[in-house]
Design a protein around this motif. Structure first.
Motif, PDB file in Angstrom:
ATOM      1  N   PHE A  82      36.687  49.931  48.119  1.00 33.71           N
ATOM      2  CA  PHE A  82      36.077  49.371  46.972  1.00 33.71           C
ATOM      3  C   PHE A  82      36.596  47.770  46.970  1.00 33.71           C
ATOM      4  O   PHE A  82      37.812  47.524  47.444  1.00 33.71           O
ATOM      5  CB  PHE A  82      36.423  50.180  45.901  1.00 33.71           C
ATOM      6  N   GLU A  83      35.792  47.189  46.267  1.00 28.09           N
ATOM      7  CA  GLU A  83      36.327  45.522  46.169  1.00 28.09           C
ATOM      8  C   GLU A  83      36.643  45.349  44.875  1.00 28.09           C
ATOM      9  O   GLU A  83      35.742  45.764  43.665  1.00 28.09           O
ATOM     10  CB  GLU A  83      34.950  44.748  46.528  1.00 28.09           C
ATOM     11  N   VAL A  84      37.511  44.793  44.376  1.00 21.76           N
ATOM     12  CA  VAL A  84      38.116  44.411  42.921  1.00 21.76           C
ATOM     13  C   VAL A  84      37.372  42.900  42.840  1.00 21.76           C
ATOM     14  O   VAL A  84      37.335  42.085  43.566  1.00 21.76           O
ATOM     15  CB  VAL A  84      39.485  44.272  42.848  1.00 21.76           C
ATOM     16  N   ILE A  85      36.681  42.910  41.460  1.00 24.39           N
ATOM     17  CA  ILE A  85      35.884  41.698  41.218  1.00 24.39           C
ATOM     18  C   ILE A  85      36.413  41.427  39.816  1.00 24.39           C
ATOM     19  O   ILE A  85      37.189  42.085  39.107  1.00 24.39           O
ATOM     20  CB  ILE A  85      34.350  42.201  41.226  1.00 24.39           C
ATOM     21  N   ASN A  86      35.998  40.236  39.320  1.00 23.68           N
ATOM     22  CA  ASN A  86      36.407  39.663  37.834  1.00 23.68           C
ATOM     23  C   ASN A  86      34.943  39.221  37.075  1.00 23.68           C
ATOM     24  O   ASN A  86      34.024  39.644  37.665  1.00 23.68           O
ATOM     25  CB  ASN A  86      37.120  38.485  38.139  1.00 23.68           C
ATOM     26  N   GLY A  87      35.211  39.001  35.826  1.00 21.91           N
ATOM     27  CA  GLY A  87      34.014  38.848  34.943  1.00 21.91           C
ATOM     28  C   GLY A  87      33.154  37.781  35.645  1.00 21.91           C
ATOM     29  O   GLY A  87      31.978  37.836  35.601  1.00 21.91           O
ATOM     30  N   ASP A  88      33.687  36.616  36.235  1.00 22.97           N
ATOM     31  CA  ASP A  88      32.628  35.739  36.612  1.00 22.97           C
ATOM     32  C   ASP A  88      31.903  36.442  37.809  1.00 22.97           C
ATOM     33  O   ASP A  88      30.780  36.077  38.051  1.00 22.97           O
ATOM     34  CB  ASP A  88      33.444  34.459  37.418  1.00 22.97           C
ATOM     35  N   ASP A  89      32.302  37.291  38.815  1.00 22.46           N
ATOM     36  CA  ASP A  89      31.668  38.027  39.717  1.00 22.46           C
ATOM     37  C   ASP A  89      30.614  38.744  39.297  1.00 22.46           C
ATOM     38  O   ASP A  89      29.407  38.848  39.662  1.00 22.46           O
ATOM     39  CB  ASP A  89      32.664  38.826  40.538  1.00 22.46           C
ATOM     40  N   VAL A  90      30.850  39.711  38.034  1.00 24.83           N
ATOM     41  CA  VAL A  90      29.737  40.302  37.272  1.00 24.83           C
ATOM     42  C   VAL A  90      28.676  39.451  36.864  1.00 24.83           C
ATOM     43  O   VAL A  90      27.508  39.996  37.224  1.00 24.83           O
ATOM     44  CB  VAL A  90      30.372  41.247  36.272  1.00 24.83           C
ATOM     45  N   VAL A  91      28.978  38.364  36.318  1.00 25.96           N
ATOM     46  CA  VAL A  91      28.045  37.400  35.714  1.00 25.96           C
ATOM     47  C   VAL A  91      27.034  36.984  36.836  1.00 25.96           C
ATOM     48  O   VAL A  91      25.938  37.008  37.054  1.00 25.96           O
ATOM     49  CB  VAL A  91      28.503  36.316  34.948  1.00 25.96           C
ATOM     50  N   ASP A  92      27.504  36.499  37.956  1.00 24.23           N
ATOM     51  CA  ASP A  92      26.977  36.180  39.192  1.00 24.23           C
ATOM     52  C   ASP A  92      26.032  37.117  39.802  1.00 24.23           C
ATOM     53  O   ASP A  92      24.968  36.962  40.232  1.00 24.23           O
ATOM     54  CB  ASP A  92      27.841  35.696  40.126  1.00 24.23           C
ATOM     55  N   LEU A  93      26.616  38.419  40.095  1.00 26.62           N
ATOM     56  CA  LEU A  93      25.733  39.462  40.353  1.00 26.62           C
ATOM     57  C   LEU A  93      24.613  40.020  39.658  1.00 26.62           C
ATOM     58  O   LEU A  93      23.381  40.292  40.120  1.00 26.62           O
ATOM     59  CB  LEU A  93      26.835  40.654  40.636  1.00 26.62           C
ATOM     60  N   MET A  94      24.903  39.929  38.118  1.00 21.71           N
ATOM     61  CA  MET A  94      23.853  40.303  37.488  1.00 21.71           C
ATOM     62  C   MET A  94      22.466  39.376  37.358  1.00 21.71           C
ATOM     63  O   MET A  94      21.492  39.441  37.111  1.00 21.71           O
ATOM     64  CB  MET A  94      24.428  40.323  35.892  1.00 21.71           C
ATOM     65  N   MET A  95      23.097  38.094  37.231  1.00 17.98           N
ATOM     66  CA  MET A  95      22.102  36.859  37.043  1.00 17.98           C
ATOM     67  C   MET A  95      21.433  36.670  38.471  1.00 17.98           C
ATOM     68  O   MET A  95      20.282  36.478  38.348  1.00 17.98           O
ATOM     69  CB  MET A  95      22.658  35.779  36.901  1.00 17.98           C
ATOM     70  N   GLY A  96      21.909  37.203  39.533  1.00 15.07           N
ATOM     71  CA  GLY A  96      21.140  36.956  41.043  1.00 15.07           C
ATOM     72  C   GLY A  96      20.353  38.255  41.406  1.00 15.07           C
ATOM     73  O   GLY A  96      19.805  38.285  42.464  1.00 15.07           O
ATOM     74  N   ALA A  97      20.782  39.401  40.497  1.00 17.38           N
ATOM     75  CA  ALA A  97      19.898  40.528  40.804  1.00 17.38           C
ATOM     76  C   ALA A  97      18.530  40.571  40.534  1.00 17.38           C
ATOM     77  O   ALA A  97      18.144  39.734  39.442  1.00 17.38           O
ATOM     78  CB  ALA A  97      20.565  41.867  39.860  1.00 17.38           C
ATOM     79  N   LYS A  98      17.630  41.257  41.339  1.00 22.33           N
ATOM     80  CA  LYS A  98      16.099  41.520  40.960  1.00 22.33           C
ATOM     81  C   LYS A  98      15.896  42.301  39.911  1.00 22.33           C
ATOM     82  O   LYS A  98      14.935  42.479  39.108  1.00 22.33           O
ATOM     83  CB  LYS A  98      15.708  41.814  42.269  1.00 22.33           C
ATOM     84  N   GLY A  99      17.125  43.265  39.718  1.00 21.37           N
ATOM     85  CA  GLY A  99      16.845  44.153  38.807  1.00 21.37           C
ATOM     86  C   GLY A  99      18.165  44.958  38.769  1.00 21.37           C
ATOM     87  O   GLY A  99      19.118  44.938  39.488  1.00 21.37           O
ATOM     88  N   SER A 100      18.515  45.758  37.398  1.00 27.60           N
ATOM     89  CA  SER A 100      19.723  46.689  37.431  1.00 27.60           C
ATOM     90  C   SER A 100      19.307  47.791  36.672  1.00 27.60           C
ATOM     91  O   SER A 100      18.236  47.981  35.883  1.00 27.60           O
ATOM     92  CB  SER A 100      20.696  45.699  36.609  1.00 27.60           C
ATOM     93  N   LEU A 101      20.073  48.866  36.817  1.00 29.14           N
ATOM     94  CA  LEU A 101      20.149  50.054  36.003  1.00 29.14           C
ATOM     95  C   LEU A 101      21.431  50.386  35.410  1.00 29.14           C
ATOM     96  O   LEU A 101      22.372  50.251  36.365  1.00 29.14           O
ATOM     97  CB  LEU A 101      19.622  50.968  36.904  1.00 29.14           C
ATOM     98  N   GLN A 102      21.572  50.466  34.169  1.00 26.12           N
ATOM     99  CA  GLN A 102      22.886  50.263  33.811  1.00 26.12           C
ATOM    100  C   GLN A 102      23.031  51.809  33.095  1.00 26.12           C
ATOM    101  O   GLN A 102      22.254  52.248  32.236  1.00 26.12           O
ATOM    102  CB  GLN A 102      23.074  49.372  32.622  1.00 26.12           C
ATOM    103  N   LEU A 103      24.096  52.614  33.516  1.00 24.61           N
ATOM    104  CA  LEU A 103      24.271  54.066  32.818  1.00 24.61           C
ATOM    105  C   LEU A 103      25.583  53.930  32.175  1.00 24.61           C
ATOM    106  O   LEU A 103      26.593  53.342  32.793  1.00 24.61           O
ATOM    107  CB  LEU A 103      24.372  55.135  33.830  1.00 24.61           C
ATOM    108  N   SER A 104      25.901  54.604  31.095  1.00 26.08           N
ATOM    109  CA  SER A 104      27.131  54.802  30.483  1.00 26.08           C
ATOM    110  C   SER A 104      27.280  55.884  30.123  1.00 26.08           C
ATOM    111  O   SER A 104      26.564  56.773  30.076  1.00 26.08           O
ATOM    112  CB  SER A 104      27.193  53.813  29.125  1.00 26.08           C
TER     113      SER A 104
END
Length: 104
Positions: A82-104
């Motif tokens: 597993f890779e540890v990421i930070n908030g900046d990484d999350v923003v970059d991943l979400m903004m660069g994604a073609k789509g997302s599925l969020q479950l909680s």
């Protein structure tokens, strides 16, 4: 976790890329063998089997570093795959994604 991994495996099977991000209390699932006893029953496969299939098919498991710190978990305690990421990484991943599925 079972439903999230099921959807992530399905995404890979359809030729998409997929990452699972563990936030808040879910970072506890980043510890080795944490999913060994998670089995919610049919029609779902055990979480451990889904995780292995997800990783074998090229999926990424990402873990929020701030959430780990908040929960008292050190990077040395999590699954080395597993890779540890930070908030900046999350923003970059979400903004660069073609789509997302969020479950909680």
């Amino acid at each position: 976790m079972t439903v999230g991994l099921t959807m992530a495996v399905k995404a890979l099977e359809k030729g998409h890329s997929a990452s699972v991000i563990l936030f808040i209390d879910a970072v506890k699932l980043a510890k080795p063998n944490a999913l060994d006893s998670v089995d919610i029953g049919a029609p779902f496969k055990p979480a451990k089997d889904l995780l292995e299939k997800f990783i074998e098919q090229g999926g990424n498991v990402l873990v929020c570093g701030a959430c780990m710190e908040h929960n008292g978990i050190k990077e040395s305690e999590i699954d080395p795959r597993f890779e540890v990421i930070n908030g900046d990484d999350v923003v970059d991943l979400m903004m660069g994604a073609k789509g997302s599925l969020q479950l909680s």
